[in-house]
Write a protein that holds these residues in place. Sequence first.
Motif, mmCIF file in Angstrom:
data_model
loop_
_atom_site.group_PDB
_atom_site.id
_atom_site.type_symbol
_atom_site.label_atom_id
_atom_site.label_comp_id
_atom_site.label_asym_id
_atom_site.label_seq_id
_atom_site.Cartn_x
_atom_site.Cartn_y
_atom_site.Cartn_z
ATOM 1 N N ARG A 39 0.815 -1.211 0.000
ATOM 2 C CA ARG A 39 0.000 0.000 0.000
ATOM 3 C C ARG A 39 0.851 1.265 0.000
ATOM 4 N N ARG A 40 2.102 1.130 -0.409
ATOM 5 C CA ARG A 40 3.036 2.259 -0.350
ATOM 6 C C ARG A 40 2.536 3.436 -1.173
ATOM 7 N N ARG A 41 2.020 3.158 -2.348
ATOM 8 C CA ARG A 41 1.525 4.230 -3.212
ATOM 9 C C ARG A 41 0.370 4.980 -2.553
ATOM 10 N N LEU A 42 -0.505 4.241 -1.868
ATOM 11 C CA LEU A 42 -1.632 4.860 -1.165
ATOM 12 C C LEU A 42 -1.138 5.792 -0.066
ATOM 13 N N TYR A 43 -0.145 5.347 0.697
ATOM 14 C CA TYR A 43 0.385 6.175 1.786
ATOM 15 C C TYR A 43 1.093 7.412 1.242
ATOM 16 N N GLU A 44 1.783 7.269 0.124
ATOM 17 C CA GLU A 44 2.475 8.416 -0.468
ATOM 18 C C GLU A 44 1.483 9.490 -0.901
ATOM 19 N N LEU A 45 0.395 9.077 -1.516
ATOM 20 C CA LEU A 45 -0.628 10.038 -1.940
ATOM 21 C C LEU A 45 -1.356 10.632 -0.740
ATOM 22 N N ALA A 46 -1.615 9.800 0.286
ATOM 23 C CA ALA A 46 -2.327 10.279 1.473
ATOM 24 C C ALA A 46 -1.514 11.328 2.216
ATOM 25 N N ASP A 47 -0.188 11.212 2.180
ATOM 26 C CA ASP A 47 0.661 12.184 2.871
ATOM 27 C C ASP A 47 0.543 13.583 2.268
ATOM 28 N N GLY A 54 -4.014 11.117 13.715
ATOM 29 C CA GLY A 54 -4.510 9.844 14.213
ATOM 30 C C GLY A 54 -3.415 9.027 14.879
ATOM 31 N N LEU A 55 -3.773 7.859 15.333
ATOM 32 C CA LEU A 55 -2.847 6.957 16.006
ATOM 33 C C LEU A 55 -2.378 5.872 15.043
ATOM 34 N N PRO A 56 -1.215 5.279 15.293
ATOM 35 C CA PRO A 56 -0.752 4.180 14.423
ATOM 36 C C PRO A 56 -1.769 3.037 14.387
ATOM 37 N N LEU A 57 -1.945 2.469 13.234
ATOM 38 C CA LEU A 57 -2.817 1.317 12.980
ATOM 39 C C LEU A 57 -4.303 1.654 13.037
ATOM 40 N N ILE A 58 -4.764 2.412 14.028
ATOM 41 C CA ILE A 58 -6.210 2.644 14.176
ATOM 42 C C ILE A 58 -6.643 4.016 13.670
ATOM 43 N N GLY A 59 -5.697 4.909 13.398
ATOM 44 C CA GLY A 59 -6.066 6.238 12.908
ATOM 45 C C GLY A 59 -6.893 6.995 13.932
ATOM 46 N N VAL A 60 -8.089 7.429 13.519
ATOM 47 C CA VAL A 60 -8.989 8.150 14.424
ATOM 48 C C VAL A 60 -10.185 7.278 14.820
ATOM 49 N N ALA A 61 -10.037 5.963 14.639
ATOM 50 C CA ALA A 61 -11.156 5.054 14.938
ATOM 51 C C ALA A 61 -11.555 5.119 16.406
ATOM 52 N N HIS A 62 -10.607 5.436 17.285
ATOM 53 C CA HIS A 62 -10.926 5.482 18.716
ATOM 54 C C HIS A 62 -11.932 6.582 19.040
ATOM 55 N N GLU A 63 -12.016 7.611 18.165
ATOM 56 C CA GLU A 63 -12.959 8.701 18.413
ATOM 57 C C GLU A 63 -14.402 8.297 18.127
ATOM 58 N N ALA A 64 -14.592 7.157 17.484
ATOM 59 C CA ALA A 64 -15.942 6.708 17.152
ATOM 60 C C ALA A 64 -16.620 6.001 18.318
ATOM 61 N N PHE A 65 -15.831 5.516 19.261
ATOM 62 C CA PHE A 65 -16.408 4.769 20.375
ATOM 63 C C PHE A 65 -17.222 5.695 21.273
ATOM 64 N N GLY A 66 -18.447 5.257 21.557
ATOM 65 C CA GLY A 66 -19.313 6.022 22.442
ATOM 66 C C GLY A 66 -20.024 7.177 21.773
ATOM 67 N N ARG A 67 -19.847 7.354 20.476
ATOM 68 C CA ARG A 67 -20.512 8.450 19.771
ATOM 69 C C ARG A 67 -21.728 7.936 19.012
ATOM 70 N N SER A 68 -22.767 8.731 18.987
ATOM 71 C CA SER A 68 -23.954 8.421 18.199
ATOM 72 C C SER A 68 -23.688 8.770 16.743
ATOM 73 N N PRO A 69 -24.526 8.304 15.796
ATOM 74 C CA PRO A 69 -24.347 8.715 14.395
ATOM 75 C C PRO A 69 -24.319 10.236 14.233
ATOM 76 N N HIS A 70 -25.155 10.928 15.005
ATOM 77 C CA HIS A 70 -25.143 12.390 14.954
ATOM 78 C C HIS A 70 -23.805 12.935 15.453
ATOM 79 N N PHE A 92 -9.400 5.819 9.181
ATOM 80 C CA PHE A 92 -10.272 5.069 10.092
ATOM 81 C C PHE A 92 -9.782 3.631 10.086
ATOM 82 N N GLY A 93 -8.855 3.328 11.002
ATOM 83 C CA GLY A 93 -8.183 2.045 10.937
ATOM 84 C C GLY A 93 -7.340 2.003 9.673
ATOM 85 N N PRO A 94 -7.397 0.923 8.901
ATOM 86 C CA PRO A 94 -6.636 0.868 7.642
ATOM 87 C C PRO A 94 -7.350 1.550 6.462
ATOM 88 N N ARG A 95 -8.559 2.047 6.707
ATOM 89 C CA ARG A 95 -9.350 2.661 5.647
ATOM 90 C C ARG A 95 -9.031 4.148 5.537
#
Length: 206
Positions: A39-47, A54-70, A92-95
């Motif tokens: 996925r090197r090309r993806l990371y190069e473009l994302a940079d 975000g955090l390694p591996l999980i990105g900002v996925a931890h911010e989703a815990f305990g939150r409603s859709p709103h 959001f994780g690897p996404r």
Amino acid sequence: MPSIGSEVVAASGLTATTLFVYLIVPALVLWFAYYRMSRRRLYELADKIPGPKGLPLIGVAHEAFGRSPHGLFKRALEVEEKFLDTVVKIWFGPRLIILLKDPRDVEIILSSHVHIDKSPEYRFFKPWLGNGLLISTGEKWRTHRKLIAPTFHLNVLKSFLDLFNQNSRAVVSSLSPSSAHVYTVYREPKAVSTHSRRRRSTDATR
């Protein structure tokens, strides 16, 4: 009778758990290295795109815990407002999720006949919608698109102009400040859309 393998492990002082750790950790490291390289090309473009680190591996996925859709939607708006660029990334994780602010960018994506692959979330609609125009991709999507294209010809749409105006006024009326009921974003447009489809189907059969 103990096997030769168990005797060797016992003689070396290694337990089964320790041996398992020694085997699994290098395997995970090698897999992660291969995953990153593929996925090197993806990371190069994302940079090149601004966004929260975000955090390694999980990105900002931890911010989703305990939150409603709103709450999730509100947080996404906060991220967009923080970055002035028209394109913002979120891991959001690897996404990798790309948020577009400029309607012209959205138009490019939606009108493309090349970038038509759907996200994995669309698979949840397959039992309901089948593998039709909304979910399909590739040649099947192009075939369905050609079949439905005449339906949206300008002359065909003009014949429903009065119906569009009538239902647009109904939506505006439901949004009026004088309305006594609480407005639900999903319910009113759904009712108007359903009514429009029924009218179009009735007119088409006449």
